[in-house]
Each structure stands twice: as structure tokens, then as C-alpha cells.
Design a protein around this motif. Structure first.
Motif, PDB file in Angstrom:
ATOM      1  N   LYS A  35       2.362  11.518 -20.863  1.00 17.77           N
ATOM      2  CA  LYS A  35       1.701  10.906 -20.265  1.00 17.77           C
ATOM      3  C   LYS A  35       1.414   9.590 -19.474  1.00 17.77           C
ATOM      4  CE  LYS A  35      -1.369  12.630 -24.220  1.00 17.77           C
ATOM      5  NZ  LYS A  35      -2.445  12.394 -25.368  1.00 17.77           N
ATOM      6  N   LYS A  36       3.050   9.130 -19.602  1.00 15.25           N
ATOM      7  CA  LYS A  36       3.092   8.079 -18.785  1.00 15.25           C
ATOM      8  C   LYS A  36       3.934   7.682 -17.871  1.00 15.25           C
ATOM      9  CE  LYS A  36       3.112   5.795 -23.514  1.00 15.25           C
ATOM     10  NZ  LYS A  36       4.212   5.066 -24.225  1.00 15.25           N
ATOM     11  N   GLY A  37       3.822   9.118 -16.898  1.00 13.64           N
ATOM     12  CA  GLY A  37       4.867   9.536 -15.915  1.00 13.64           C
ATOM     13  C   GLY A  37       6.374   9.874 -16.075  1.00 13.64           C
ATOM     14  N   LEU A  38       7.182   9.028 -15.139  1.00 12.60           N
ATOM     15  CA  LEU A  38       8.211   8.192 -15.212  1.00 12.60           C
ATOM     16  C   LEU A  38       8.800   7.910 -15.974  1.00 12.60           C
ATOM     17  CD1 LEU A  38       9.644   7.267 -11.351  1.00 12.60           C
ATOM     18  CD2 LEU A  38       9.994   9.578 -12.761  1.00 12.60           C
ATOM     19  N   ALA A  39       7.370   6.859 -17.458  1.00 13.33           N
ATOM     20  CA  ALA A  39       8.479   6.347 -18.412  1.00 13.33           C
ATOM     21  C   ALA A  39       8.288   7.371 -19.439  1.00 13.33           C
ATOM     22  CB  ALA A  39       6.778   5.197 -18.833  1.00 13.33           C
ATOM     23  N   ASP A  40       8.206   8.265 -19.116  1.00 13.90           N
ATOM     24  CA  ASP A  40       7.894   9.712 -20.212  1.00 13.90           C
ATOM     25  C   ASP A  40       9.845  10.259 -20.144  1.00 13.90           C
ATOM     26  OD1 ASP A  40       6.337   9.678 -21.623  1.00 13.90           O
ATOM     27  OD2 ASP A  40       4.901  10.452 -20.243  1.00 13.90           O
ATOM     28  N   ILE A  41      10.379   9.684 -19.293  1.00 13.08           N
ATOM     29  CA  ILE A  41      11.886   9.918 -19.683  1.00 13.08           C
ATOM     30  C   ILE A  41      12.621   9.423 -19.681  1.00 13.08           C
ATOM     31  CG2 ILE A  41      14.083  10.849 -17.297  1.00 13.08           C
ATOM     32  CD1 ILE A  41      11.582  11.579 -15.670  1.00 13.08           C
ATOM     33  N   PRO A  42      13.399   8.658 -20.776  1.00 16.07           N
ATOM     34  CA  PRO A  42      14.438   7.995 -21.753  1.00 16.07           C
ATOM     35  C   PRO A  42      15.202   7.224 -20.422  1.00 16.07           C
ATOM     36  CG  PRO A  42      14.779  10.259 -22.769  1.00 16.07           C
ATOM     37  CD  PRO A  42      13.914  10.307 -21.143  1.00 16.07           C
ATOM     38  N   ALA A  43      15.157   7.813 -19.253  1.00 14.63           N
ATOM     39  CA  ALA A  43      16.630   6.133 -18.545  1.00 14.63           C
ATOM     40  C   ALA A  43      15.504   5.732 -17.969  1.00 14.63           C
ATOM     41  CB  ALA A  43      17.375   7.278 -17.562  1.00 14.63           C
ATOM     42  N   PHE A  44      13.852   6.274 -17.732  1.00 12.53           N
ATOM     43  CA  PHE A  44      12.843   5.475 -16.460  1.00 12.53           C
ATOM     44  C   PHE A  44      12.141   4.378 -17.934  1.00 12.53           C
ATOM     45  CE2 PHE A  44      13.865   8.314 -13.689  1.00 12.53           C
ATOM     46  CZ  PHE A  44      15.256   7.839 -12.994  1.00 12.53           C
ATOM     47  N   ALA A  75       0.681  -1.200  -0.131  1.00 10.48           N
ATOM     48  CA  ALA A  75      -0.262   0.186  -0.321  1.00 10.48           C
ATOM     49  C   ALA A  75       0.785   1.681  -0.055  1.00 10.48           C
ATOM     50  CB  ALA A  75      -1.060  -0.112   1.264  1.00 10.48           C
ATOM     51  N   ILE A  76       1.984   1.219   0.580  1.00 11.86           N
ATOM     52  CA  ILE A  76       2.838   2.432   1.109  1.00 11.86           C
ATOM     53  C   ILE A  76       3.869   2.781  -0.503  1.00 11.86           C
ATOM     54  CG2 ILE A  76       4.853   3.490   2.051  1.00 11.86           C
ATOM     55  CD1 ILE A  76       3.881   1.557   4.485  1.00 11.86           C
ATOM     56  N   ALA A  77       4.206   1.002  -1.109  1.00 16.80           N
ATOM     57  CA  ALA A  77       4.620   1.601  -2.670  1.00 16.80           C
ATOM     58  C   ALA A  77       3.821   1.823  -3.527  1.00 16.80           C
ATOM     59  CB  ALA A  77       5.254  -0.094  -2.767  1.00 16.80           C
ATOM     60  N   ILE A  78       2.783   1.696  -3.424  1.00 16.41           N
ATOM     61  CA  ILE A  78       1.785   2.723  -4.459  1.00 16.41           C
ATOM     62  C   ILE A  78       1.676   3.687  -4.236  1.00 16.41           C
ATOM     63  CG2 ILE A  78      -0.996   2.218  -5.083  1.00 16.41           C
ATOM     64  CD1 ILE A  78      -1.060  -0.800  -4.370  1.00 16.41           C
ATOM     65  N   VAL A  79       0.957   4.066  -3.493  1.00 21.24           N
ATOM     66  CA  VAL A  79       1.093   5.246  -2.644  1.00 21.24           C
ATOM     67  C   VAL A  79       2.301   6.428  -3.285  1.00 21.24           C
ATOM     68  CG1 VAL A  79       1.236   7.471  -1.395  1.00 21.24           C
ATOM     69  CG2 VAL A  79      -0.234   5.103  -1.289  1.00 21.24           C
ATOM     70  N   ALA A  80       3.166   5.517  -3.228  1.00 15.83           N
ATOM     71  CA  ALA A  80       5.083   6.479  -3.312  1.00 15.83           C
ATOM     72  C   ALA A  80       5.163   6.198  -4.851  1.00 15.83           C
ATOM     73  CB  ALA A  80       6.451   5.830  -2.666  1.00 15.83           C
ATOM     74  N   ALA A  81       4.564   5.677  -5.406  1.00 11.62           N
ATOM     75  CA  ALA A  81       4.489   4.764  -6.873  1.00 11.62           C
ATOM     76  C   ALA A  81       3.781   6.034  -8.024  1.00 11.62           C
ATOM     77  CB  ALA A  81       4.185   4.047  -7.472  1.00 11.62           C
ATOM     78  N   LEU A  82       2.932   6.101  -7.421  1.00 11.65           N
ATOM     79  CA  LEU A  82       1.503   7.232  -7.589  1.00 11.65           C
ATOM     80  C   LEU A  82       2.270   9.395  -7.458  1.00 11.65           C
ATOM     81  CD1 LEU A  82      -1.711   6.278  -6.455  1.00 11.65           C
ATOM     82  CD2 LEU A  82      -1.163   5.661  -8.655  1.00 11.65           C
ATOM     83  N   ALA A  83       2.425   8.598  -6.247  1.00 12.93           N
ATOM     84  CA  ALA A  83       3.527  10.081  -6.282  1.00 12.93           C
ATOM     85  C   ALA A  83       4.606  10.843  -7.336  1.00 12.93           C
ATOM     86  CB  ALA A  83       3.563  10.678  -4.713  1.00 12.93           C
ATOM     87  N   LEU A  84       5.510   9.370  -7.675  1.00 13.99           N
ATOM     88  CA  LEU A  84       6.176   9.244  -8.488  1.00 13.99           C
ATOM     89  C   LEU A  84       5.850   9.916  -9.982  1.00 13.99           C
ATOM     90  CD1 LEU A  84       8.935   7.269  -7.462  1.00 13.99           C
ATOM     91  CD2 LEU A  84       9.345   9.649  -7.275  1.00 13.99           C
ATOM     92  N   GLY A 108       5.606  13.298 -14.752  1.00 14.53           N
ATOM     93  CA  GLY A 108       4.119  13.614 -15.437  1.00 14.53           C
ATOM     94  C   GLY A 108       4.533  15.088 -15.539  1.00 14.53           C
ATOM     95  N   LEU A 109       4.849  15.444 -14.428  1.00 10.75           N
ATOM     96  CA  LEU A 109       4.641  16.963 -14.262  1.00 10.75           C
ATOM     97  C   LEU A 109       5.910  17.484 -14.581  1.00 10.75           C
ATOM     98  CD1 LEU A 109       3.188  19.397 -13.212  1.00 10.75           C
ATOM     99  CD2 LEU A 109       4.538  19.258 -11.178  1.00 10.75           C
ATOM    100  N   LEU A 110       6.784  16.860 -14.907  1.00 12.54           N
ATOM    101  CA  LEU A 110       8.452  16.842 -14.917  1.00 12.54           C
ATOM    102  C   LEU A 110       8.515  16.828 -16.803  1.00 12.54           C
ATOM    103  CD1 LEU A 110      11.019  17.473 -14.118  1.00 12.54           C
ATOM    104  CD2 LEU A 110      11.644  15.879 -14.296  1.00 12.54           C
ATOM    105  N   THR A 111       7.993  16.294 -17.065  1.00  6.94           N
ATOM    106  CA  THR A 111       7.854  15.763 -18.348  1.00  6.94           C
ATOM    107  C   THR A 111       6.758  16.543 -19.277  1.00  6.94           C
ATOM    108  OG1 THR A 111       6.523  14.019 -18.892  1.00  6.94           O
ATOM    109  CG2 THR A 111       9.216  14.202 -18.579  1.00  6.94           C
ATOM    110  N   GLY A 112       5.589  16.761 -18.802  1.00  4.46           N
ATOM    111  CA  GLY A 112       4.300  16.881 -19.207  1.00  4.46           C
ATOM    112  C   GLY A 112       3.807  16.275 -20.443  1.00  4.46           C
TER     113      GLY A 112
END
Length: 253
Positions: free
Chosen positions: A64-73, A44-53, A58-62
Motif C-alpha cells: 500500500k506504500k508503492g516503492l516504499a514497500d520494497i525494503p531497499a526503497f 509537474a513531470i516529476a510528480i507524474v513520474a513518481a505516481l507512475a513509479l 504497489g503492483l510489484l509488491t501488492g
């Protein structure tokens, strides 16, 4: 040096994603054990943390896939995709003792029926109270209350808008987190201490991740039984929500 690290991260994106998820789970387990004494499961803690990340990404890259929009991730997009998710669900079911599973019998069937119909009706009712009137949106949001997998599957099948599909996923994720957190707190009061009750519980709650996380915090031996009926629950929801349930909602509205 930085360029070399970035190149390795991009080429080994999937390996890096496993390392990141492992680190997140380790930290979540530490928080669960030290701050909540195991009352709130690490999942449960991991899910909440993952949603925050994901929100931060998404805020950082603009994108739609969250961290996956960053090439390294980018590997997170594959690791979190349907293929590995379904593989994990099927692998969990292999730990079930068939003799114990048969004991669920009619109770398991009734639990599956109630666990599909009741959340759907509640989801549709709440969606109606918030102003949704078209059958497609109502059905999609009701399906999201069943599980966060059934919601987008139903929305895609019916041609729901992207915001409605996203909201259906959010509803299902909230349900999963609530089930994870609440299960160990209520287990003693509802007799959740044997395979038969775990299968009934999994059928009623429906969410595989929520049931698995909640049962893991209660008694790890019960996880395969709860996950088994919860998995069937997801399949039933994907079958009936965009078909029979949609026709019923269309007729009513």
C-alpha cells in the motif's frame, strides 16, 4: 556482491531515497528543458513520474506504500512523510520579504476565503453528481479539492472510508499538477508578475506544490510569496473542512 549492495541499500535507505529523488528531478528537468522548453515545470513531470513509479511498486509488491514497500526503497516512506514535507513548506516561507507580504492586505484575505470555499463547493458538487450522498464522504472529497493534504486530514477526522480518502488525495494531486502546468501559460494574461499578485494567486489556488512549481516556471522570485498564502490556505482548510464545512454539508444533506 548483490547481497552486499542490498544490505547497504536497506541500512542507508534514507540516503538512497535522496539520491533517487535527486536523479528523478534531474531527469525531469532535462525533459522539461529539452522537450517542453520550460513550459511544463520539472516538478509537474516529476510528480507524474513518481505516481507512475508508486503504482508500479504497489503492483510489484501488492503493498500500500508503492516503492516504499520494497525494503531497499523504504527510505522513501520517511522522506515523503509529513515531517520533511512540513519542514520544506516552512523553509520556503522564510524567503518572504515582510514589507512585500503586507501589501497583500485585504486582497490576500479574500483570496484565501475564495480559494477555500469555491474548490470545496465544486468538490462536493462533483462528488454528489457521482452518487455520493453521505456527509462524511462529500466533505472529505470536497476537502480534497481544496488540497491533497486537507482531504486526508478531513477524512481521518470524520472517519471516512479508505477509498474515499484515497480519492480525495487523488483529486488534490490532480489539482496540483494542473496548477503547475497552467500557471506559466496564463501568468501573462492575469498579471502574475509581482509579489502582491503572487500572494493572491497562492491564496486562490491553495495547493503549495502546485503554486510553487507553477511560479518557479514563471518567475522564481515569486515562489515564496505564493507559497506563503498557499500554506495558510492549507491550515485554514484543515481547520474548517472537518468542522464548520462538515456541519453545513450535514445540514444540507
Amino acid at each position: 556482491m548483490i547481497a552486499v549492495v542490498e544490505k547497504i541499500a536497506e541500512e542507508q535507505a534514507l540516503v538512497l531515497s535522496f539520491a533517487l529523488v535527486g536523479a528523478l528531478m534531474w531527469l525531469s528537468a532535462l525533459v522539461s528543458r529539452r522537450l517542453t522548453r520550460g513550459r511544463i515545470h520539472a516538478s509537474a513531470i516529476a510528480i507524474v513520474a513518481a505516481l507512475a513509479l508508486a503504482w508500479w511498486g504497489g503492483l510489484l509488491t501488492g503493498g500500500k506504500k508503492g516503492l516504499a514497500d520494497i525494503p531497499a526503497f523504504a527510505g522513501l516512506g520517511l522522506m515523503g512523510g509529513a515531517m520533511l514535507r512540513d519542514f520544506a513548506i516552512v523553509a520556503t516561507a522564510f524567503e518572504v520579504d515582510v514589507v512585500e507580504a503586507r501589501k497583500a492586505g485585504l486582497l490576500g484575505v479574500v483570496a484565501l476565503a475564495l480559494g477555500t470555499i469555491v474548490p470545496f463547493v465544486m468538490g462536493v458538487t462533483i462528488a454528489w453528481s457521482f452518487g455520493y450522498r453521505d456527509a462524511v464522504s462529500l466533505t472529505t472529497l470536497g476537502a480534497g479539492a481544496v488540497t491533497y493534504i486537507v482531504g486526508p486530514v478531513t477524512g481521518a477526522a470524520l472517519g471516512a472510508s479508505s477509498p474515499v480518502i484515497a480519492l480525495s488525495i487523488a483529486i488534490g494531486v490532480l489539482k496540483a499538477v494542473l496548477v503547475m502546468v497552467a500557471t506559466p501559460m496564463v501568468a501573462r494574461f492575469i498579471g502574475l508578475d509581482n509579489p502582491r499578485s503572487a500572494m493572491a494567486f497562492g491564496g486562490l489556488m491553495g495547493t503549495v506544490s502546485g503554486v510553487a512549481g507553477g511560479l518557479a516556471a514563471t518567475d522564481e522570485r515569486l515562489v515564496p510569496y505564493g507559497a506563503l498564502t498557499a500554506t495558510f490556505h492549507t491550515g485554514i482548510g484543515c481547520l474548517f473542512c472537518p468542522s464548520l464545512f462538515f456541519l453545513v454539508v450535514s445540514a444540507v444533506t
